[in-house]
Motif scaffolding. Structure first.
Motif, PDB file in Angstrom:
ATOM      1  N   LYS A 122       0.991  -1.011  -0.146  1.00 56.56           N
ATOM      2  CA  LYS A 122       0.157   0.153   0.189  1.00 56.56           C
ATOM      3  C   LYS A 122       0.926   1.323  -0.092  1.00 56.56           C
ATOM      4  O   LYS A 122       0.706   2.302  -0.826  1.00 56.56           O
ATOM      5  CB  LYS A 122      -0.960  -0.102   1.095  1.00 56.56           C
ATOM      6  CG  LYS A 122      -1.883   1.256   1.310  1.00 56.56           C
ATOM      7  CD  LYS A 122      -2.904   1.106   2.389  1.00 56.56           C
ATOM      8  CE  LYS A 122      -3.775   2.337   2.132  1.00 56.56           C
ATOM      9  NZ  LYS A 122      -4.695   2.420   3.168  1.00 56.56           N
ATOM     10  N   LEU A 123       2.008   1.371   0.982  1.00 52.88           N
ATOM     11  CA  LEU A 123       3.165   2.187   0.979  1.00 52.88           C
ATOM     12  C   LEU A 123       3.588   2.593  -0.529  1.00 52.88           C
ATOM     13  O   LEU A 123       3.371   3.600  -1.022  1.00 52.88           O
ATOM     14  CB  LEU A 123       3.917   1.980   1.945  1.00 52.88           C
ATOM     15  CG  LEU A 123       5.095   3.189   2.330  1.00 52.88           C
ATOM     16  CD1 LEU A 123       4.205   4.310   2.855  1.00 52.88           C
ATOM     17  CD2 LEU A 123       5.966   2.567   3.005  1.00 52.88           C
ATOM     18  N   GLU A 124       3.704   1.507  -1.236  1.00 53.16           N
ATOM     19  CA  GLU A 124       4.305   1.675  -2.583  1.00 53.16           C
ATOM     20  C   GLU A 124       3.443   2.362  -3.429  1.00 53.16           C
ATOM     21  O   GLU A 124       3.623   3.287  -4.339  1.00 53.16           O
ATOM     22  CB  GLU A 124       4.849   0.535  -3.151  1.00 53.16           C
ATOM     23  CG  GLU A 124       5.505   0.515  -4.422  1.00 53.16           C
ATOM     24  CD  GLU A 124       5.877  -1.093  -5.013  1.00 53.16           C
ATOM     25  OE1 GLU A 124       5.739  -1.329  -6.213  1.00 53.16           O
ATOM     26  OE2 GLU A 124       6.459  -1.733  -4.056  1.00 53.16           O
ATOM     27  N   LYS A 125       2.286   1.944  -3.561  1.00 52.50           N
ATOM     28  CA  LYS A 125       0.917   2.434  -4.455  1.00 52.50           C
ATOM     29  C   LYS A 125       0.811   3.944  -3.986  1.00 52.50           C
ATOM     30  O   LYS A 125       0.831   4.736  -4.848  1.00 52.50           O
ATOM     31  CB  LYS A 125      -0.316   1.602  -4.028  1.00 52.50           C
ATOM     32  CG  LYS A 125      -1.482   1.833  -4.887  1.00 52.50           C
ATOM     33  CD  LYS A 125      -2.688   1.157  -4.226  1.00 52.50           C
ATOM     34  CE  LYS A 125      -3.886   1.628  -4.979  1.00 52.50           C
ATOM     35  NZ  LYS A 125      -4.986   0.847  -4.563  1.00 52.50           N
ATOM     36  N   LEU A 126       0.675   4.285  -2.550  1.00 51.79           N
ATOM     37  CA  LEU A 126       0.496   5.657  -2.201  1.00 51.79           C
ATOM     38  C   LEU A 126       1.786   6.625  -3.020  1.00 51.79           C
ATOM     39  O   LEU A 126       1.460   7.725  -3.318  1.00 51.79           O
ATOM     40  CB  LEU A 126       0.631   5.589  -0.654  1.00 51.79           C
ATOM     41  CG  LEU A 126      -0.933   5.275  -0.259  1.00 51.79           C
ATOM     42  CD1 LEU A 126      -0.582   5.206   1.312  1.00 51.79           C
ATOM     43  CD2 LEU A 126      -2.170   5.881  -0.491  1.00 51.79           C
ATOM     44  N   GLU A 127       2.775   5.969  -2.644  1.00 50.80           N
ATOM     45  CA  GLU A 127       3.946   6.765  -3.148  1.00 50.80           C
ATOM     46  C   GLU A 127       4.067   6.962  -4.673  1.00 50.80           C
ATOM     47  O   GLU A 127       4.681   8.056  -5.549  1.00 50.80           O
ATOM     48  CB  GLU A 127       5.403   6.173  -2.706  1.00 50.80           C
ATOM     49  CG  GLU A 127       5.757   6.183  -1.371  1.00 50.80           C
ATOM     50  CD  GLU A 127       6.897   5.324  -1.022  1.00 50.80           C
ATOM     51  OE1 GLU A 127       7.290   4.451  -1.455  1.00 50.80           O
ATOM     52  OE2 GLU A 127       7.251   5.613   0.203  1.00 50.80           O
ATOM     53  N   LYS A 128       3.485   6.078  -5.613  1.00 56.37           N
ATOM     54  CA  LYS A 128       3.209   5.941  -6.770  1.00 56.37           C
ATOM     55  C   LYS A 128       2.008   7.111  -7.234  1.00 56.37           C
ATOM     56  O   LYS A 128       2.078   8.002  -8.182  1.00 56.37           O
ATOM     57  CB  LYS A 128       2.921   4.992  -7.491  1.00 56.37           C
ATOM     58  CG  LYS A 128       4.045   4.007  -7.757  1.00 56.37           C
ATOM     59  CD  LYS A 128       3.552   2.401  -8.462  1.00 56.37           C
ATOM     60  CE  LYS A 128       4.838   1.724  -8.402  1.00 56.37           C
ATOM     61  NZ  LYS A 128       4.395   0.281  -8.987  1.00 56.37           N
ATOM     62  N   GLN A 129       1.278   7.312  -6.564  1.00 55.52           N
ATOM     63  CA  GLN A 129       0.161   8.089  -6.809  1.00 55.52           C
ATOM     64  C   GLN A 129       0.617   9.532  -6.247  1.00 55.52           C
ATOM     65  O   GLN A 129       0.486  10.533  -7.141  1.00 55.52           O
ATOM     66  CB  GLN A 129      -1.094   8.051  -5.686  1.00 55.52           C
ATOM     67  CG  GLN A 129      -1.674   6.736  -6.063  1.00 55.52           C
ATOM     68  CD  GLN A 129      -3.223   6.504  -4.969  1.00 55.52           C
ATOM     69  OE1 GLN A 129      -3.219   7.270  -4.032  1.00 55.52           O
ATOM     70  NE2 GLN A 129      -3.912   5.800  -5.544  1.00 55.52           N
ATOM     71  N   LEU A 130       1.421   9.544  -5.369  1.00 56.15           N
ATOM     72  CA  LEU A 130       2.197  10.979  -4.859  1.00 56.15           C
ATOM     73  C   LEU A 130       2.864  11.455  -6.118  1.00 56.15           C
ATOM     74  O   LEU A 130       3.117  12.720  -6.487  1.00 56.15           O
ATOM     75  CB  LEU A 130       2.827  10.995  -3.431  1.00 56.15           C
ATOM     76  CG  LEU A 130       3.356  12.317  -3.027  1.00 56.15           C
ATOM     77  CD1 LEU A 130       2.168  13.519  -2.987  1.00 56.15           C
ATOM     78  CD2 LEU A 130       4.035  12.098  -1.735  1.00 56.15           C
ATOM     79  N   ALA A 131       3.915  10.413  -6.711  1.00 55.85           N
ATOM     80  CA  ALA A 131       4.709  10.657  -7.726  1.00 55.85           C
ATOM     81  C   ALA A 131       4.146  11.220  -9.063  1.00 55.85           C
ATOM     82  O   ALA A 131       4.444  12.145  -9.781  1.00 55.85           O
ATOM     83  CB  ALA A 131       5.597   9.514  -8.196  1.00 55.85           C
ATOM     84  N   ALA A 132       2.982  10.739  -9.113  1.00 59.46           N
ATOM     85  CA  ALA A 132       1.930  11.216 -10.374  1.00 59.46           C
ATOM     86  C   ALA A 132       1.617  12.499 -10.423  1.00 59.46           C
ATOM     87  O   ALA A 132       1.459  13.155 -11.250  1.00 59.46           O
ATOM     88  CB  ALA A 132       0.646  10.400 -10.355  1.00 59.46           C
ATOM     89  N   PHE A 133       1.375  13.230  -9.154  1.00 54.16           N
ATOM     90  CA  PHE A 133       1.373  14.596  -9.031  1.00 54.16           C
ATOM     91  C   PHE A 133       2.372  15.629  -9.386  1.00 54.16           C
ATOM     92  O   PHE A 133       2.242  16.544  -9.758  1.00 54.16           O
ATOM     93  CB  PHE A 133       0.795  14.951  -7.619  1.00 54.16           C
ATOM     94  CG  PHE A 133      -0.530  14.570  -7.147  1.00 54.16           C
ATOM     95  CD1 PHE A 133      -1.718  14.880  -7.860  1.00 54.16           C
ATOM     96  CD2 PHE A 133      -0.809  13.736  -6.121  1.00 54.16           C
ATOM     97  CE1 PHE A 133      -2.904  14.668  -7.594  1.00 54.16           C
ATOM     98  CE2 PHE A 133      -1.938  13.240  -5.836  1.00 54.16           C
ATOM     99  CZ  PHE A 133      -3.046  13.498  -6.666  1.00 54.16           C
TER     100      PHE A 133
END
Length: 135
Positions: A122-133
């Motif tokens: 989940k942490l990896e997924k959240l970091e990818k979402q944040l990177a998309a911004f």
């Protein structure tokens, strides 16, 4: 994943290509079923923050600025990342303690390992979402 209001009508950007004709043929149906307010065809991925969607040969993008307050979403993601990171560190320390691993029932140790792995994913997924911004 981005906490978008379910009733909100969206803007969809579809990458031009062989399937554009198929999408265009069924445009009104797609717009109705997917609650799309505006559908546009684009040559490449837009510069602004977007969520990418891949469905078969169709590549589409949702401009996030139209769906969520980007600053609030970044803060929410950072807060979740901070909380999960803390949890993972705690679990790693706990599972790194030989005394705990040796004395705890095996199902407890396995459960903790499983929860820690889920938290890491989940942490990896959240970091990818944040990177998309940022992209």
């Amino acid at each position: 994943d981005y906490k978008v209001e379910p009733a909100k009508k969206i803007k969809l950007l579809v990458k031009e290509g062989g399937v554009a004709a198929l999408v265009n043929d069924q445009l009104e149906v797609i717009k109705f079923l997917a609650r799309i307010e505006d559908l546009q065809f684009v040559a490449q991925k837009p510069e602004e923050a977007v969520a990418s969607i891949l469905a078969g040969k169709i590549e589409a993008y949702l401009p996030l600025g139209d769906l969520v307050d980007l600053e609030k979403e970044k803060k929410r993601l950072n807060d979740e990342i901070k909380e999960l990171s803390s949890y993972v560190k705690t679990q790693e320390a706990k599972l790194g303690n030989e005394g705990f691993v040796k004395n705890a029932p095996p199902e407890v140790v396995e459960g903790d390992k499983k929860r820690m792995e889920e938290a890491k994913q989940k942490l990896e997924k959240l970091e990818k979402q944040l990177a998309a911004f940022a992209s």
